[in-house]
Design a protein around this motif. Structure first.
Motif, PDB file in Angstrom:
ATOM      1  N   GLU A   4       1.104  -4.428  10.811  1.00 39.03           N
ATOM      2  CA  GLU A   4       1.206  -3.092  10.622  1.00 39.03           C
ATOM      3  C   GLU A   4       2.466  -2.509  10.078  1.00 39.03           C
ATOM      4  O   GLU A   4       2.405  -1.603   9.129  1.00 39.03           O
ATOM      5  CB  GLU A   4       0.877  -2.478  11.850  1.00 39.03           C
ATOM      6  N   GLU A   5       3.683  -3.032  10.393  1.00 35.70           N
ATOM      7  CA  GLU A   5       4.948  -2.567  10.227  1.00 35.70           C
ATOM      8  C   GLU A   5       5.114  -2.878   8.743  1.00 35.70           C
ATOM      9  O   GLU A   5       5.403  -2.253   7.869  1.00 35.70           O
ATOM     10  CB  GLU A   5       5.764  -3.416  10.950  1.00 35.70           C
ATOM     11  N   TYR A   6       4.475  -4.273   8.118  1.00 38.43           N
ATOM     12  CA  TYR A   6       4.499  -4.556   6.656  1.00 38.43           C
ATOM     13  C   TYR A   6       3.855  -3.635   5.738  1.00 38.43           C
ATOM     14  O   TYR A   6       4.201  -3.219   4.780  1.00 38.43           O
ATOM     15  CB  TYR A   6       4.043  -5.845   6.491  1.00 38.43           C
ATOM     16  N   VAL A   7       2.596  -3.185   6.216  1.00 40.30           N
ATOM     17  CA  VAL A   7       1.740  -2.308   5.432  1.00 40.30           C
ATOM     18  C   VAL A   7       2.266  -1.007   5.310  1.00 40.30           C
ATOM     19  O   VAL A   7       2.400  -0.577   4.323  1.00 40.30           O
ATOM     20  CB  VAL A   7       0.195  -2.256   6.132  1.00 40.30           C
ATOM     21  N   ILE A   8       2.831  -0.278   6.667  1.00 38.35           N
ATOM     22  CA  ILE A   8       3.505   1.048   6.650  1.00 38.35           C
ATOM     23  C   ILE A   8       4.419   1.189   5.671  1.00 38.35           C
ATOM     24  O   ILE A   8       4.732   1.971   4.638  1.00 38.35           O
ATOM     25  CB  ILE A   8       3.662   1.494   8.087  1.00 38.35           C
ATOM     26  N   ARG A   9       5.437  -0.279   5.652  1.00 35.68           N
ATOM     27  CA  ARG A   9       6.639  -0.096   5.016  1.00 35.68           C
ATOM     28  C   ARG A   9       6.373  -0.209   3.310  1.00 35.68           C
ATOM     29  O   ARG A   9       7.021   0.478   2.527  1.00 35.68           O
ATOM     30  CB  ARG A   9       7.426  -1.231   5.267  1.00 35.68           C
ATOM     31  N   ARG A  10       5.242  -1.229   3.283  1.00 37.05           N
ATOM     32  CA  ARG A  10       4.669  -1.185   1.734  1.00 37.05           C
ATOM     33  C   ARG A  10       4.205   0.173   1.178  1.00 37.05           C
ATOM     34  O   ARG A  10       4.541   0.475   0.014  1.00 37.05           O
ATOM     35  CB  ARG A  10       3.989  -2.379   1.485  1.00 37.05           C
ATOM     36  N   LEU A  11       3.441   0.704   1.911  1.00 36.92           N
ATOM     37  CA  LEU A  11       2.810   2.049   1.468  1.00 36.92           C
ATOM     38  C   LEU A  11       3.624   3.235   1.340  1.00 36.92           C
ATOM     39  O   LEU A  11       3.351   4.257   0.891  1.00 36.92           O
ATOM     40  CB  LEU A  11       1.579   2.161   2.158  1.00 36.92           C
ATOM     41  N   SER A  12       5.083   3.050   2.044  1.00 33.13           N
ATOM     42  CA  SER A  12       5.739   4.040   1.995  1.00 33.13           C
ATOM     43  C   SER A  12       6.723   4.097   0.960  1.00 33.13           C
ATOM     44  O   SER A  12       7.567   4.895   0.820  1.00 33.13           O
ATOM     45  CB  SER A  12       6.497   4.148   3.325  1.00 33.13           C
ATOM     46  N   ARG A  13       6.838   3.072   0.231  1.00 34.26           N
ATOM     47  CA  ARG A  13       7.790   2.880  -0.790  1.00 34.26           C
ATOM     48  C   ARG A  13       7.515   3.777  -2.063  1.00 34.26           C
ATOM     49  O   ARG A  13       6.330   4.159  -2.149  1.00 34.26           O
ATOM     50  CB  ARG A  13       7.786   1.398  -1.393  1.00 34.26           C
ATOM     51  N   PRO A  14       8.559   4.224  -2.812  1.00 32.03           N
ATOM     52  CA  PRO A  14       8.371   5.144  -3.719  1.00 32.03           C
ATOM     53  C   PRO A  14       7.345   4.543  -4.891  1.00 32.03           C
ATOM     54  O   PRO A  14       6.774   5.278  -5.690  1.00 32.03           O
ATOM     55  CB  PRO A  14       9.581   5.567  -4.412  1.00 32.03           C
ATOM     56  N   ASP A  15       7.344   3.197  -5.066  1.00 33.09           N
ATOM     57  CA  ASP A  15       6.345   2.646  -6.160  1.00 33.09           C
ATOM     58  C   ASP A  15       5.194   2.431  -5.534  1.00 33.09           C
ATOM     59  O   ASP A  15       4.115   1.734  -6.314  1.00 33.09           O
ATOM     60  CB  ASP A  15       6.968   1.321  -6.880  1.00 33.09           C
ATOM     61  N   ALA A  16       4.611   3.025  -4.626  1.00 34.38           N
ATOM     62  CA  ALA A  16       3.288   2.563  -3.851  1.00 34.38           C
ATOM     63  C   ALA A  16       2.039   3.053  -4.580  1.00 34.38           C
ATOM     64  O   ALA A  16       1.124   2.275  -4.765  1.00 34.38           O
ATOM     65  CB  ALA A  16       3.154   3.176  -2.442  1.00 34.38           C
ATOM     66  N   VAL A  17       2.409   3.894  -5.394  1.00 35.01           N
ATOM     67  CA  VAL A  17       1.263   4.480  -6.201  1.00 35.01           C
ATOM     68  C   VAL A  17       0.949   3.471  -7.524  1.00 35.01           C
ATOM     69  O   VAL A  17      -0.041   3.479  -7.893  1.00 35.01           O
ATOM     70  CB  VAL A  17       1.678   5.971  -7.077  1.00 35.01           C
ATOM     71  N   ASP A  18       1.937   2.519  -7.655  1.00 31.89           N
ATOM     72  CA  ASP A  18       1.506   1.453  -8.679  1.00 31.89           C
ATOM     73  C   ASP A  18       0.520   0.541  -8.177  1.00 31.89           C
ATOM     74  O   ASP A  18       0.075  -0.202  -8.975  1.00 31.89           O
ATOM     75  CB  ASP A  18       2.955   0.638  -9.215  1.00 31.89           C
ATOM     76  N   LEU A  19       0.283   0.711  -6.970  1.00 26.35           N
ATOM     77  CA  LEU A  19      -0.670  -0.384  -6.314  1.00 26.35           C
ATOM     78  C   LEU A  19      -2.007  -0.076  -6.922  1.00 26.35           C
ATOM     79  O   LEU A  19      -2.997  -0.832  -6.928  1.00 26.35           O
ATOM     80  CB  LEU A  19      -0.605  -0.250  -4.831  1.00 26.35           C
ATOM     81  N   LEU A  20      -2.200   1.205  -7.299  1.00 32.20           N
ATOM     82  CA  LEU A  20      -3.471   1.854  -7.723  1.00 32.20           C
ATOM     83  C   LEU A  20      -3.798   1.316  -9.300  1.00 32.20           C
ATOM     84  O   LEU A  20      -4.947   1.383  -9.647  1.00 32.20           O
ATOM     85  CB  LEU A  20      -3.570   3.160  -7.618  1.00 32.20           C
ATOM     86  N   LEU A  21      -2.850   0.946  -9.905  1.00 30.53           N
ATOM     87  CA  LEU A  21      -2.944   0.572 -11.515  1.00 30.53           C
ATOM     88  C   LEU A  21      -3.412  -0.810 -11.650  1.00 30.53           C
ATOM     89  O   LEU A  21      -3.338  -1.701 -10.746  1.00 30.53           O
ATOM     90  CB  LEU A  21      -1.575   0.821 -12.171  1.00 30.53           C
ATOM     91  N   ASP A  22      -4.342  -0.801 -12.842  1.00 29.84           N
ATOM     92  CA  ASP A  22      -4.833  -2.301 -13.107  1.00 29.84           C
ATOM     93  C   ASP A  22      -4.289  -2.481 -14.340  1.00 29.84           C
ATOM     94  O   ASP A  22      -4.200  -2.143 -15.305  1.00 29.84           O
ATOM     95  CB  ASP A  22      -6.108  -2.206 -13.295  1.00 29.84           C
ATOM     96  N   GLU A  23      -3.059  -3.458 -13.819  1.00 25.76           N
ATOM     97  CA  GLU A  23      -2.150  -3.870 -14.896  1.00 25.76           C
ATOM     98  C   GLU A  23      -2.896  -4.817 -15.909  1.00 25.76           C
ATOM     99  O   GLU A  23      -2.433  -4.806 -17.233  1.00 25.76           O
ATOM    100  CB  GLU A  23      -1.026  -4.512 -14.585  1.00 25.76           C
ATOM    101  N   THR A  24      -4.007  -5.352 -15.780  1.00 26.12           N
ATOM    102  CA  THR A  24      -4.524  -6.326 -16.696  1.00 26.12           C
ATOM    103  C   THR A  24      -5.525  -5.538 -17.464  1.00 26.12           C
ATOM    104  O   THR A  24      -6.161  -6.115 -18.449  1.00 26.12           O
ATOM    105  CB  THR A  24      -5.388  -7.314 -15.964  1.00 26.12           C
TER     106      THR A  24
END
Length: 180
Positions: A40-60
């Motif tokens: 849970e700590e890992y997930v919250i830390r990752r989703l709180s980063r400024p670049d978290a919105v990039d997780l939504l992108l399909d780079e391929t």
């Protein structure tokens, strides 16, 4: 891993301790609580980063670079329009709102075209939340599992034998390639 439980101390009828157990050899059984808190700590830390919105992108996806350039240009136009409005004492607020609404609609369309369908469906509301930690706590358990499955592979490593204290280094959390 699979989950299960172990009975509590003698005389504590019905009380159990939730466990993660190895599916294949059953040689590993670990209490779930410290492991869940570490993940849970890992997930919250990752989703709180400024670049978290990039997780939504399909780079391929084809055309992603063009779409990204369009999004940058549209965001720049919104900033310029806002600056112009702020500096012009005679500017019409209704005209400003209408213009920004049109640009934001185009930006939303471009962002939707760049989105990875599965990741966006799972992550969008938590990534865009004002407080990702609060948003995480409001998710159902199934939804939390989907978020973890999207963001990482969790592997439990052998710990020290017996009832040794929990060692967070015995939980390996690895993001999928390109999602670090």
């Amino acid at each position: 891993m699979t989950s299960g439980s172990r009975g509590g101390p003698k005389g504590t009828r019905g009380l159990t301790t939730p466990l993660y157990r190895c599916r294949t050899t059953k040689h590993l059984a670990r209490g779930t609580e410290p492991i869940d808190l570490t993940v849970e700590e890992y997930v919250i830390r990752r989703l709180s980063r400024p670049d978290a919105v990039d997780l939504l992108l399909d780079e391929t996806a084809p055309g992603t670079e063009e779409l990204r350039a369009k999004a940058v240009a549209l965001r720049s136009r919104i900033r310029s329009l806002t600056d112009e409005f702020a500096d012009d004492d005679d500017a019409d607020a209704a005209v400003f709102k209408a213009a920004t609404r049109r640009i934001k609609a185009r930006l939303a369309d471009v962002e939707a075209q760049m989105a990875h369908p599965q990741r966006a469906r799972i992550l969008v509301d938590i990534v865009t939340a004002e407080d990702p930690a609060e948003a995480w706590k409001d998710l159902t358990l199934d939804r939390q599992r989907a978020v973890v499955g999207t963001l990482a592979t969790v592997t439990l490593l052998p710990g020290r034998p017996g009832r040794a204290p929990f060692d967070p280094r015995s939980v390996r959390i690895e993001p999928p390639q390109g999602m670090g």
